[in-house]
Design an enzyme around this catalytic site. Structure first.
Site, PDB file in Angstrom:
ATOM      1  CE  LYS A 172     -17.477  70.965 -25.604  1.00  0.00           C
ATOM      2  NZ  LYS A 172     -16.398  71.876 -25.139  1.00  0.00           N
ATOM      3  CE1 TYR A 195     -14.977  68.277 -26.177  1.00  0.00           C
ATOM      4  CE2 TYR A 195     -13.398  69.112 -24.572  1.00  0.00           C
ATOM      5  CZ  TYR A 195     -14.048  69.236 -25.782  1.00  0.00           C
ATOM      6  OH  TYR A 195     -13.782  70.316 -26.592  1.00  0.00           O
TER       7      TYR A 195
END
Length: 291
Positions: A166, A138
């Protein structure tokens, strides 16, 4: 070149529902998870930023994974957010999530301490080595204070369990480079980049707005996959007013989602006031009314 989609294509960054007195509401979580899947979500990301992970306990995180997994069954991707500022704690949460039934991990860069790139890389490798689950990195420097550098991503892509990113870095050039040079599956973490990233080879998105408009968020990607780029762009434009109001109005996405769903937040977050809630409701209803 085929696009890898280890966690599906349309993922929702699901809220963590609470009762009026602030306790974890697993019944609500089950109902919401079932609804999101029925509306076209391939996977659910739990205990991320939208899931208020900084203010939920380790036990609550595990209970949420167990309840959602039980509700949606084995065929839906359940990705557990396990990232913390501590490598040791992140490893503990990763192992807990695996035991609870998650089939993927979302791991954010260690925040606040702002480690250099070699330490960021070591952190991710340690977590990826701790379980048998695939890992989605992320990259959200606006919250963590540190990027996952392009060279770092290229090296991490060689780890067998680091399979996705992400992307909330707002660097289309860097993202396109990594997509082109690795097998990492990129998932847009910012609604306004869902279609642009998809067009350069991303796998899909992890969306906060999908909590309230899952089918509308998926529609542009469906049109793009059918080869109708103009229709994809049109459908994408329709989502922008609500996405902007929910994600760029000065209120956290968790607050705006829960304003629309009528669910409380945990402090230090505060609920949206009536004016903001009314504006969100108008934008939401306008989106649903559009063809």
């Amino acid at each position: 070149m085929s696009t890898p989609r280890p966690f599906g294509r349309a993922l929702c960054a699901m809220i963590t529902p609470f009762t009026a007195d602030g306790t974890l509401d697993l019944d609500h979580a089950r109902r919401l998870a079932a609804h999101l899947v029925a509306e076209g979500c391939d996977g659910l990301v739990l205990s991320g930023t939208t899931g208020e992970s900084p203010t939920t306990t380790d036990a609550e995180k595990a209970a949420l994974v167990r309840a959602v997994r039980e509700e949606v069954g084995p065929d839906i991707h359940v990705v557990a957010g396990v990232g913390t500022a501590s490598t040791r704690h992140t490893v503990e949460l990763a192992r807990q999530a695996e035991e609870a039934g998650a089939n993927g991990l979302l791991v954010v860069s260690p925040y606040y301490s702002r480690p250099p790139q070699d330490a960021v890389e070591a952190h991710f490798r340690t977590v990826a080595d701790a379980t048998g689950l695939p890992v989605m990195l992320y990259d959200i420097p606006g919250r963590t204070g540190v990027r996952i550098g392009t060279d770092t991503l290229l090296r991490l892509a060689r780890h067998e369990r680091i399979v996705a990113v992400k992307d909330c870095a707002y660097d289309l050039l860097a993202s396109t480079k990594v997509i082109g040079r690795t097998s990492l599956a990129y998932y847009s973490g910012c609604e306004e980049t869902n279609l642009p990233l998809y067009a350069v080879g991303a796998a899909g998105y992890v969306s906060t707005v999908a909590n309230v408009a899952p089918a509308r968020m998926r529609a542009p990607l469906d049109a793009y996959d059918k080869g109708d780029v103009a229709e994809a762009a049109r459908l994408n434009h329709l989502t922008l007013p609500l996405s902007e109001l929910m994600m760029a109005s000065g209120l956290p996405g968790t607050v705006t989602v829960k304003a629309l769903l009528g669910n409380p937040v945990r402090e230090p977050l505060q609920p949206a006031d009536q004016e903001a809630t009314d504006g969100l409701r108008r934008a939401y209803e306008e989106l649903l009314a559009l063809a």
